[in-house]
Design a protein around this motif. Sequence first.
Motif, mmCIF file in Angstrom:
data_model
loop_
_atom_site.group_PDB
_atom_site.id
_atom_site.type_symbol
_atom_site.label_atom_id
_atom_site.label_comp_id
_atom_site.label_asym_id
_atom_site.label_seq_id
_atom_site.Cartn_x
_atom_site.Cartn_y
_atom_site.Cartn_z
ATOM 1 N N ASN A 282 13.117 -21.780 -28.044
ATOM 2 C CA ASN A 282 12.300 -22.987 -27.882
ATOM 3 C C ASN A 282 11.030 -22.765 -27.082
ATOM 4 N N LEU A 283 10.836 -21.544 -26.655
ATOM 5 C CA LEU A 283 9.742 -21.272 -25.732
ATOM 6 C C LEU A 283 8.426 -21.038 -26.457
ATOM 7 N N LYS A 284 7.384 -21.662 -25.935
ATOM 8 C CA LYS A 284 6.034 -21.354 -26.433
ATOM 9 C C LYS A 284 5.412 -20.392 -25.441
ATOM 10 N N GLU A 285 4.924 -19.308 -25.965
ATOM 11 C CA GLU A 285 4.557 -18.201 -25.090
ATOM 12 C C GLU A 285 3.499 -18.576 -24.047
ATOM 13 N N GLU A 286 2.617 -19.498 -24.408
ATOM 14 C CA GLU A 286 1.529 -19.795 -23.472
ATOM 15 C C GLU A 286 2.037 -20.397 -22.156
ATOM 16 N N ASN A 287 3.290 -20.815 -22.148
ATOM 17 C CA ASN A 287 3.811 -21.452 -20.942
ATOM 18 C C ASN A 287 4.530 -20.493 -19.999
ATOM 19 N N THR A 288 4.443 -19.222 -20.275
ATOM 20 C CA THR A 288 5.280 -18.315 -19.511
ATOM 21 C C THR A 288 4.574 -17.599 -18.370
ATOM 22 N N SER A 289 3.260 -17.759 -18.302
ATOM 23 C CA SER A 289 2.568 -16.970 -17.288
ATOM 24 C C SER A 289 2.209 -17.783 -16.047
ATOM 25 N N GLN A 290 2.673 -19.031 -16.005
ATOM 26 C CA GLN A 290 2.334 -19.883 -14.865
ATOM 27 C C GLN A 290 3.088 -19.448 -13.609
ATOM 28 N N ASP A 291 2.432 -19.674 -12.488
ATOM 29 C CA ASP A 291 3.112 -19.402 -11.230
ATOM 30 C C ASP A 291 3.926 -20.620 -10.821
ATOM 31 N N LEU A 292 5.174 -20.390 -10.542
ATOM 32 C CA LEU A 292 6.077 -21.494 -10.273
ATOM 33 C C LEU A 292 5.676 -22.314 -9.051
ATOM 34 N N CYS A 293 5.291 -21.641 -7.993
ATOM 35 C CA CYS A 293 4.930 -22.355 -6.770
ATOM 36 C C CYS A 293 3.701 -23.235 -6.984
ATOM 37 N N VAL A 294 2.771 -22.749 -7.765
ATOM 38 C CA VAL A 294 1.571 -23.536 -8.055
ATOM 39 C C VAL A 294 1.965 -24.761 -8.856
ATOM 40 N N PHE B 5 4.796 -26.155 -8.921
ATOM 41 C CA PHE B 5 5.580 -27.031 -8.060
ATOM 42 C C PHE B 5 4.681 -27.924 -7.222
ATOM 43 N N GLU B 6 3.593 -27.363 -6.728
ATOM 44 C CA GLU B 6 2.712 -28.141 -5.861
ATOM 45 C C GLU B 6 1.782 -29.059 -6.630
ATOM 46 N N LYS B 7 1.284 -28.578 -7.753
ATOM 47 C CA LYS B 7 0.234 -29.323 -8.444
ATOM 48 C C LYS B 7 0.757 -30.354 -9.431
ATOM 49 N N GLU B 8 1.829 -30.021 -10.121
ATOM 50 C CA GLU B 8 2.257 -30.875 -11.219
ATOM 51 C C GLU B 8 3.239 -31.937 -10.762
ATOM 52 N N ASN B 9 3.335 -32.943 -11.539
ATOM 53 C CA ASN B 9 4.289 -33.997 -11.283
ATOM 54 C C ASN B 9 5.630 -33.640 -11.897
ATOM 55 N N LEU B 10 6.425 -33.012 -11.139
ATOM 56 C CA LEU B 10 7.712 -32.602 -11.698
ATOM 57 C C LEU B 10 8.696 -33.763 -11.663
ATOM 58 N N LEU C 21 15.776 -33.111 -23.801
ATOM 59 C CA LEU C 21 15.070 -34.387 -24.013
ATOM 60 C C LEU C 21 13.591 -34.175 -24.251
ATOM 61 N N ASN C 22 13.045 -33.254 -23.464
ATOM 62 C CA ASN C 22 11.606 -33.025 -23.594
ATOM 63 C C ASN C 22 11.327 -31.519 -23.557
ATOM 64 N N ILE C 23 11.900 -30.881 -24.547
ATOM 65 C CA ILE C 23 11.879 -29.434 -24.584
ATOM 66 C C ILE C 23 10.462 -28.875 -24.722
ATOM 67 N N ASN C 24 9.591 -29.642 -25.270
ATOM 68 C CA ASN C 24 8.231 -29.128 -25.470
ATOM 69 C C ASN C 24 7.276 -29.475 -24.335
ATOM 70 N N ASP C 25 7.777 -30.215 -23.406
ATOM 71 C CA ASP C 25 6.967 -30.569 -22.255
ATOM 72 C C ASP C 25 6.596 -29.300 -21.479
ATOM 73 N N LYS C 26 5.373 -29.249 -21.009
ATOM 74 C CA LYS C 26 4.887 -28.030 -20.372
ATOM 75 C C LYS C 26 5.687 -27.675 -19.124
ATOM 76 N N ASN C 27 5.945 -28.665 -18.289
ATOM 77 C CA ASN C 27 6.708 -28.375 -17.069
ATOM 78 C C ASN C 27 8.115 -27.884 -17.386
ATOM 79 N N THR C 28 8.735 -28.558 -18.324
ATOM 80 C CA THR C 28 10.089 -28.137 -18.715
ATOM 81 C C THR C 28 10.072 -26.692 -19.173
ATOM 82 N N GLN C 29 9.104 -26.362 -19.988
ATOM 83 C CA GLN C 29 9.001 -25.006 -20.513
ATOM 84 C C GLN C 29 8.838 -23.981 -19.393
ATOM 85 N N ILE C 30 7.946 -24.308 -18.494
ATOM 86 C CA ILE C 30 7.714 -23.369 -17.393
ATOM 87 C C ILE C 30 8.980 -23.188 -16.575
ATOM 88 N N ILE C 31 9.644 -24.290 -16.277
ATOM 89 C CA ILE C 31 10.824 -24.190 -15.418
ATOM 90 C C ILE C 31 11.977 -23.484 -16.127
#
Length: 900
Positions: A611-623, A625-630, A682-692
């Motif tokens: 289910n993973l879209k590759e563009e979502n895999t290079s994000q830094d988790l801590c960033v 966590f701080e920036k996005e509305n999780l 529920l929201n598998i394509n959501d960017k945050n979900t993907q990153i996490i």
Amino acid sequence: MTEIPSRYNPQETEDKWYKFWTENNLFSAKADPAKKPFCIVIPPPNVTGILHMGHALNNTIQDILIRYHRMLGESSLWMPGTDHAGIATQNVVEKDIAKQNLKRQDLGREKFLERVWQWRDQYGSTIINQLKKLGASCDWPRLRFTMDEDYSRAVKEAFVELWNDGLIYQSDYIINWCPRCQTALADEEAPHHDVEGKLYYIRYPLKDKILNPKSEIRNKSKIQNSKSKNYIVVATTRPETMLGDTAVAVNPKDKRFKNLIGETVILPLMNREIKIIADQLVDPKFGTGLVKVTPAHDPNDYEMGLRHKLQFINILHPNGVLNENAGEYSGMDRFEAREAILEDLTERKLIEKIDDYAHAVGHCYRCHTVIEPYLSKQWFVKMKPLAKEAIEAVKKGKIKFYPKRWTKVYLNWMENIRDWCISRQIWWGHRIPVWYCQDCKNIIASVDTPKTCSKCNSINLKQDEDVLDTWFSSWLWPFATFYWPNKDEKVKKELEYFYPTNTLVTAQEIIFFWVARMIMAGLYFRKDIPFRDVYIHGTVRDIEGKKMSKSLGNVIDPLDIIKEYGCDALRFSLVSLTSTGQDVFLSKEKFEKGRNFANKIWNASRFILLNLKEENTSQDLCVVFEKENLNLADRWILSNFYQMLADLDKALANYRFNESVNLIYEFFWRKFCDWYLEIAKLNINDKNTQIILYKILEKSLRILHPFMPFLTEEVWQKLPNVKESISISSWPHIQKQIIDRKVNSQMQILMDIITCVRNIRSNVKIPVNEFINIQIQTTNKAKAALINENKEIIKTLAQVKEIIFIKDKKEKQKGISSVVSKDLSLNIPLEGIVDTQKEEQRIKSQIEELRAMIIDKESRLKNKAFLAKAPEEVVEAEKERVAEIKEKIGKCKEILRAFN
RNA sequence: GGGCGGUUAGCUCAAUUGGUUAGAGCGUCGCGUUCACAUCGCGAAGGUCACAGGUUCGAAUCCUGUAUCGCCCACCA
């Protein structure tokens, strides 16, 4: 995405990745000053060895530590090697040539040793290859063997150094002799096992009594006061040794025999006259209080022999056959002779009685033959001076045992240590570096073969025939493997970098043989401890608690388990069964847990990767966590991950391996898979979900890697953006700011609601595919808001159509209700007739349980002492709890009324 | 003769320094194949923590003793 099968197949992955790791030298460690060293020296398995479960456990633990520290960025070295295992290997080869009806003596020393080397070249790598199957990440190019040239030199150096310091001596002494292996053994090599034996009471005629029947002895000796008795009675478990008797002893304080001292008895069968002596070693309470003294075949008797200048008569050939000193019994085997002697004694009416007698008898630790105490010339190491520092090092905490209790065992042994017999009358091993001058009898100990006698210059020198105890080479292992005492700068630097090593992982059986001696050797030869921590794991046993052994036929072969369940399953299950130092009771089924977990990891990975879209895999988790509305679930799983990671680091630092494995299991399966993945759908394509999803998976793989190296590498290599091996990836860092307790309690509310709905559904048999409405009643606005925000989660996970908030009872539709917490209850409206009996019962027992709790807590709260002495938080918590339970009971009762 | 370890759910084992309602896996019972996983999911039942005393406001946890199983050490023939 490429096809990923729905089952993890270990057979297809293990060899592939092992080859990849070794071909890329990923296990090699260098003396890198920029890095912290971490070093473990392997307990070298015998070259004759075949991997058993004990090895599997021992090496899995080491590999976990090594891989963990490698990922921590340390220069993590696992030094591999094998032990020449003198007696064991010689026995194996002797058996081998016996097939051709050959004995080693037929071949001669040189030819025989050639055969042993051949055997080693052919089979010696078996166990090494098996360790590789286990995933062991040793620095293989460093592989050492205790008979390597350099290593042999180290052994000789050690011997000569001790000799020069006066710590090695040669002496006649009673040692443990194995008549089958035909060698001396150290005390540790002759463990005592209980044997159902007999205690034979034998009559020895008194000479004087025969000559002078009126002797006063008759009346003063209490137990032999019968007029007719003209003999004394001695008790023994080994009647055949009487042939070598040269005295009979009594305790000097034993009044019964005072007048016997100095008298002469006639040794039966041999017709030798021997004296009755007095020695304090005799225990008046044992047997008859009269002891036959055989100075050449018993350690106590030997001492008495020295004290009283008795004759030492050796009655045994080295192979346990009686020699020319045994009179007519010469040529018989020792046990055969025992029978013959008993028969003859019986015939002569010299057997007083025979008692059953269970006693401990020494056995050869290699072939289990009953050992004989045997007088012979052997080499010894003086241990007391060496033990002194070794005791200090542990007492001062420089070396720590895990679990702690072994400290006492170690100290107790050390404090009562006796000199170590190091010479062995076998051929396979390090020949004692001692030469005897045939002309002036000078003894020369030398690392290099001397050409002339240092005293008389004679060239007529002869080397000692014996070899050294195998453990005399293994006790140098932590530094001899680094080419000690090589003076080359480069070589020395390596030793200085990695020594002292960090952790020694071993089983309890080997504390005396090896651990204790390594500590002594390290302190003596290197002036420093060989390792800081000693982790002692339990013994692997079968399900009935018996030690696994071929002869018992209860062996579970680790290689079979690897074939059937996979290596990672083997490792995982083994480790999850070892709570600190407890013995491990195994059965085959226990490996299912590991196999199932491996498959779970595989499938969770499969789901994420598909289910993973590759563009979502290079994000830094801590960033992120701080920036996005999780959302709540995102924050919850992240918080739980880092909490688990913190606990995991702590567990590993304390060698709590089963706890480590349980922490990961609990997190990955029970939290990540059971809850987060389901919510993520529920929201598998959501960017945050993907990153996490990606980040948690990727980090989970890393922390799993030391425990399950193959599976994690296989999945890791399927991740996008991955270039290097997971084995050299870095261990995740704890992110304290992400750990959030509040998130846990919020998530718990949702989980409780979902569980509650599922519970009712199950009880009243609402079909799984039927979506239902639920009514929620709560006075807590925050909770209501939370539920509202996350209603999709509840809807999906509990098969709910609509969540309806109601204010009071009146709005409640006919149906089934339940109390989730004190300020939250839910109702499932139901039309028609349903089976409510079970549900009603559930509420009733819930009330009962709550009531019992109230009684317990209220009595506690009435206790003045409790209020006065317990910490305030505890008291407050109890009060709150009571209030809460009361409210809950009230609600439950309300619901119960609705049933009627 | 000393020393050590175990005794917790039907089975195999956890429970960090004493503190909410003692946990897990397997097994059992009920439901389920809605596509990550039946090597699975959901729900449930199941425990006087070997026994007896003691310390403590509070004990599976600390102390003493008993029983029982196991291991190690020891020159009582």
